[in-house]
Design a protein around this motif. Structure first.
Motif, mmCIF file in Angstrom:
data_model
loop_
_atom_site.group_PDB
_atom_site.id
_atom_site.type_symbol
_atom_site.label_atom_id
_atom_site.label_comp_id
_atom_site.label_asym_id
_atom_site.label_seq_id
_atom_site.Cartn_x
_atom_site.Cartn_y
_atom_site.Cartn_z
ATOM 1 N N ILE A 1 10.233 13.113 -2.356
ATOM 2 C CA ILE A 1 9.627 11.832 -1.982
ATOM 3 C C ILE A 1 10.679 10.722 -1.959
ATOM 4 O O ILE A 1 10.749 9.920 -1.019
ATOM 5 C CB ILE A 1 8.486 11.480 -2.964
ATOM 6 N N ALA A 2 11.516 10.666 -3.011
ATOM 7 C CA ALA A 2 12.556 9.637 -3.071
ATOM 8 C C ALA A 2 13.573 9.819 -1.942
ATOM 9 O O ALA A 2 14.018 8.846 -1.324
ATOM 10 C CB ALA A 2 13.261 9.683 -4.422
ATOM 11 N N GLY A 3 13.947 11.057 -1.669
ATOM 12 C CA GLY A 3 14.881 11.316 -0.581
ATOM 13 C C GLY A 3 14.326 10.900 0.765
ATOM 14 O O GLY A 3 15.038 10.338 1.609
ATOM 15 N N PHE A 4 13.038 11.158 0.972
ATOM 16 C CA PHE A 4 12.388 10.747 2.218
ATOM 17 C C PHE A 4 12.319 9.220 2.336
ATOM 18 O O PHE A 4 12.534 8.652 3.412
ATOM 19 C CB PHE A 4 10.982 11.345 2.273
ATOM 20 N N LEU A 5 12.042 8.563 1.196
ATOM 21 C CA LEU A 5 11.865 7.112 1.201
ATOM 22 C C LEU A 5 13.182 6.388 1.454
ATOM 23 O O LEU A 5 13.238 5.416 2.213
ATOM 24 C CB LEU A 5 11.272 6.658 -0.139
ATOM 25 N N PHE A 6 14.274 6.864 0.831
ATOM 26 C CA PHE A 6 15.544 6.151 0.912
ATOM 27 C C PHE A 6 16.566 6.850 1.801
ATOM 28 O O PHE A 6 17.677 6.337 1.970
ATOM 29 C CB PHE A 6 16.125 5.981 -0.502
ATOM 30 N N SER B 1 11.634 0.571 -4.139
ATOM 31 C CA SER B 1 11.001 0.144 -2.887
ATOM 32 C C SER B 1 11.255 -1.342 -2.633
ATOM 33 O O SER B 1 11.569 -1.760 -1.519
ATOM 34 C CB SER B 1 9.501 0.418 -2.925
ATOM 35 N N ARG B 2 11.111 -2.141 -3.703
ATOM 36 C CA ARG B 2 11.362 -3.572 -3.556
ATOM 37 C C ARG B 2 12.839 -3.845 -3.285
ATOM 38 O O ARG B 2 13.194 -4.710 -2.456
ATOM 39 C CB ARG B 2 10.895 -4.307 -4.809
ATOM 40 N N LEU B 3 13.728 -3.099 -3.958
ATOM 41 C CA LEU B 3 15.156 -3.267 -3.717
ATOM 42 C C LEU B 3 15.504 -2.955 -2.270
ATOM 43 O O LEU B 3 16.319 -3.663 -1.642
ATOM 44 C CB LEU B 3 15.936 -2.352 -4.663
ATOM 45 N N VAL C 1 0.822 -1.210 0.000
ATOM 46 C CA VAL C 1 0.000 0.000 0.000
ATOM 47 C C VAL C 1 0.860 1.266 0.000
ATOM 48 O O VAL C 1 0.519 2.257 -0.683
ATOM 49 C CB VAL C 1 -0.984 0.002 1.194
ATOM 50 N N VAL C 2 1.998 1.247 0.709
ATOM 51 C CA VAL C 2 2.846 2.442 0.739
ATOM 52 C C VAL C 2 3.536 2.674 -0.615
ATOM 53 O O VAL C 2 3.483 3.795 -1.160
ATOM 54 C CB VAL C 2 3.877 2.365 1.884
ATOM 55 N N PRO C 3 4.207 1.650 -1.205
ATOM 56 C CA PRO C 3 4.792 1.892 -2.535
ATOM 57 C C PRO C 3 3.761 2.299 -3.587
ATOM 58 O O PRO C 3 4.029 3.194 -4.408
ATOM 59 C CB PRO C 3 5.428 0.535 -2.886
ATOM 60 N N VAL C 4 2.593 1.645 -3.576
ATOM 61 C CA VAL C 4 1.559 2.009 -4.553
ATOM 62 C C VAL C 4 1.074 3.428 -4.295
ATOM 63 O O VAL C 4 0.844 4.205 -5.235
ATOM 64 C CB VAL C 4 0.394 1.003 -4.513
#
Length: 751
Positions: A602-607, A662-664, A302-305
């Motif tokens: 968003i990418a910076g926050f995620l990784f 996200s999967r990686l 749900v989060v990646p989607v």
């Protein structure tokens, strides 16, 4: 959140909401207003608004060309019938003025004062022969160049509403039908708006139905189970209904850009469902219990989607920060609709999956052979250097080709060249000097008392001569037109006297000018005589050519016109639309900059790494460059409706990168080394990415069949960009990550 009881609660709420939507069904309104493509917050637009209040709109008219199918144009029978049409149209409620050769009167100033005579008199054969021999003055203005049709210039009520315009146009067509005359061509705002909206309504229904059929076909091909078809289809229909219901309740009419929205909402929703369902099927194949599999899949994805849906939505919403209202409305409405589709997926899909009996057939549980994706992954690791150089070379080539693209848009470039509206406008361009309004604002300089001073009229005459040289022989109306008419009247109506008068002739006409100003229509000069307009028509040559011609006129004015006597400024609807096209680079850069920034955050926050967020942007920047190269190869020019596609494409393409990364991240957090984690990510997520790309390409591909240019190019270019994004995400992105092996493994190393 995705326990069975919670899912059932959401499903009941969704059912109640859907029933209420059916009971209190919103009524959609269709609208088309090309003025929404004007650049707002612009000084030229503010100037035009003031210009309109002082004079009038430059596009509130309808051009009608009448020809005689049974004989000569200048025959008494035909002219009598055409005159009856002229009179009946003039009587219609919303018609202000009708001008044609049929009612035109030439003033004659003699020793006994002012009198008038008909320019064309067909009361008897002798009068017709005499007056028709002096009509060359009106060629390309009120009579076609080839002499086979005459023009009715129908000026309608100012700022006429859409419904009133439709009603008036229907009444005008009824007049033609009653007199059994079919116009050779018709062009104008009230005609174009009505025909555009009819075509919009037809295409909206066509593409909505086509999208449903396409989604049904794709679901059958991808999942091959009854529940894998029925459940997603129900979710998609409910999501689209909610999205449009909300937009209509918010008062948003459906416009030219709305044709694409059903397809966009469906393919974005289906892309999300594919990720959920492919992972669910995998867990069911592993003999995991149904309820636990549903709960685990939705909890994990749900989060990646949500992030992919959010980036897609933000890609559209970033268009709100342009200065074009049509793009702003399309941006925020589509972005909001995409978010509504996500909530439909998470509210409806889990409950339906719990509710229906679902299982994977025994045949599908057999061991699978090494997949094509595994072979691709092994191949790209062996050829990593060659692949990186290939991507770099293609990107540089596309950038070089794309940098040569021109910015060029046409008033009707959303319609195909063989459309009847296009053909009618082309007829007026060829036979009557043009259908595109030209407006130039005039003001007396500091050294002049009024625009009617002899010295100022000389300067206006220079400007008009240059306009005819640059834009053709179309009719031009200005304060000088009135002076020329009085000069002709003082010379017994001699057509050769319709020229700039001498100083002495100008001084003798003061008493007649006052009377002429009272009757002047359209209005060409202000009450204080210090400001006025040159109103003309020109062919729709495209914004690129028109900009060159306008600049040529500006240069002429600076060099040849005395600024102390006359000030000249471009204005009008055509000028503003061309300026909107010209600002396309700024609009695209603004939208893309905001989209890049939002995705990077968003990418910076995620990784938790700005270096990684930068790497995520690279494979999503490449498809945009390749789109430039494709546009060059296909001969597609930059304009407002193609420039926005770069922002849209970026917002959609970045979804696959986020899924992959996200999967990686999940694989690395399990303690796997980078190469093995990339392999597992490539195999597990790669299938979903390929499937979603097929869905996106097919979904946008259906729009290629639209008659509207904006919809057609959206389908073509976005479909291509999805394929480019697939190559960049599955081929290039893993190769960009490999040099950071130590950093990745250190960052996600298990304690």
């Amino acid at each position: 959140m995705f326990q069975k009881s919670t899912a059932y609660t959401f499903l009941v709420l969704a059912a109640i909401l859907s029933v209420l939507l059916v009971i209190f069904r919103p009524v959609p309104q269709f609208n088309y207003d090309f003025e929404t493509f004007f650049p707002h917050q612009d000084e030229d637009l503010d100037f035009y608004q003031n210009f309109k209040s002082q004079f009038e709109n430059d596009n509130d008219y309808l051009l009608v060309a009448l020809g005689n199918d049974t004989g000569e144009l200048l025959s008494a029978n035909f002219l009598t019938k055409a005159n009856s049409i002229h009179a009946d149209v003039q009587k219609l409620e919303k018609v202000d003025t009708v001008i044609s050769i049929l009612n035109l009167e030439q003033p004659i100033i003699g020793i006994f004062g002012l009198r008038t005579r008909k320019v064309l008199d067909w009361s008897d054969e002798k009068s017709l022969l005499k007056t028709s021999s002096n009509l060359d003055q009106y060629r390309s203005q009120l009579i076609s160049k080839d002499g086979k049709s005459l023009l009715l210039w129908i000026k309608n009520e100012q700022n006429i509403s859409k419904s009133a315009g439709d009603s008036l146009y229907s009444s005008i067509k009824a007049v033609f039908k009653n007199h059994e005359i079919q116009p050779v061509a018709i062009a104008g705002k009230i005609q174009t708006q009505g025909d555009f909206i009819k075509l919009m309504q037809d295409e909206f229904g066509l593409f909505f139905a086509g999208s449903i059929l396409l989604m049904l076909f794709l679901l059958v091909v991808i999942f091959r189970t009854w529940w894998g078809v029925i459940i997603p289809l129900l979710v998609l229909i409910i999501g689209v209904a909610w999205a449009f219901g909300l937009l209509i309740y918010l008062g948003k009419p459906l416009d030219l850009m709305s044709i694409m929205q059903p397809t966009i909402f469906m393919i974005v929703g289906l892309s999300a469902l594919i990720h959920f369902f492919t992972h669910l099927i995998k867990k069911l194949k592993e003999a995991e219990e149904k309820d636990a599999a549903i709960r685990a899949v939705f909890k994990d994805l749900v989060v990646p989607v949500w992030l992919t849906i959010l980036t897609t939505s933000l890609g559209f919403i970033s268009l709100y920060f342009t200065t074009i209202p049509a793009l702003q409305d399309f941006g925020w409405t589509t972005g909001l609709g995409v978010l509504v589709m996500f909530f439909a997926v998470v509210m409806v899909a889990p409950g339906l999956l719990y509710l229906f009996p679902i299982k994977v057939s025994a045949a599908s549980q057999k061991s699978e052979k090494p997949s094509i994706l595994l072979k691709v992954f092994s191949w790209q690791l062996k050829h990593r250097k060659w692949l990186r150089l290939s991507f770099l070379g293609i990107t540089l080539l596309c950038f070089a080709l794309g940098s040569t693209l021109k910015i060029n848009g046409y008033l009707l470039d959303n319609l195909p060249l063989d459309h009847p509206i296009q053909q009618d406008f082309e007829y007026f361009d060829e036979q009557f000097g043009g259908s595109n309004p030209l407006e130039i604002y005039l003001s007396a300089g500091d050294g002049a008392k009024s625009l009617l001073d002899f010295e100022v009229l000389v300067e206006i005459d220079k400007v008009e001569a240059k306009i005819h040289e640059l834009f053709g022989e179309g009719e031009a109306i200005s304060p000088l037109t009135l002076v020329k008419s009085i000069n002709q009247a003082q010379n017994q109506g001699n057509p050769q006297a319709f020229t700039m008068p001498s100083r002495g002739q100008r001084q003798r006409m003061n008493r007649w000018l006052e009377k002429g100003l009272e009757k002047a229509d359209p209005k060409v000069i202000s009450e204080d005589l210090k400001s006025g307009r040159i109103s003309a028509r020109a062919p729709d040559l495209g914004s690129l050519k028109m900009t060159e011609l306008r600049e040529a006129l500006n240069e002429f004015v600076q060099e040849e016109v005395n600024a102390d006597l006359l000030q000249v400024r471009w204005t009008g609807t055509a000028y503003l639309i061309d300026k909107g096209h010209k600002s396309v680079t700024m609009q695209m850069a603004k939208g893309l900059s905001i989209a890049f920034l939002l995705v990077a955050v968003i990418a910076g926050f995620l990784f938790r790494s700005w270096r990684i967020s930068f790497l995520v942007l690279i494979p999503n920047f490449i498809p945009l460059i390749w789109m430039l190269g494709l546009m060059y190869l296909l001969g597609i020019e930059f304009k407002l409706t193609t420039a926005i596609l770069f922002t849209v494409a970026f917002g959609i393409a970045v979804d696959d990168s986020i899924h992959f990364m996200s999967r990686l991240k999940q694989e690395l957090m399990l303690g796997k080394n980078l190469i093995y984690a990339l392999k597992r990510t490539f195999l597990e997520t790669g299938k979903a990415i390929v499937l979603t790309t097929i869905v996106l390409t097919a979904g946008f591909g259906i729009l290629i069949f639209s008659q509207f240019g904006v919809t057609h190019f959206t389908g073509l270019l976005i479909s291509a960009s999805m394929i480019f994004a697939l190559l960049a995400d599955l081929i290039l992105l893993p190769l960009l990550l490999l040099p950071l092996k130590k950093m990745w493994e250190q960052k996600f190393k298990k304690p």
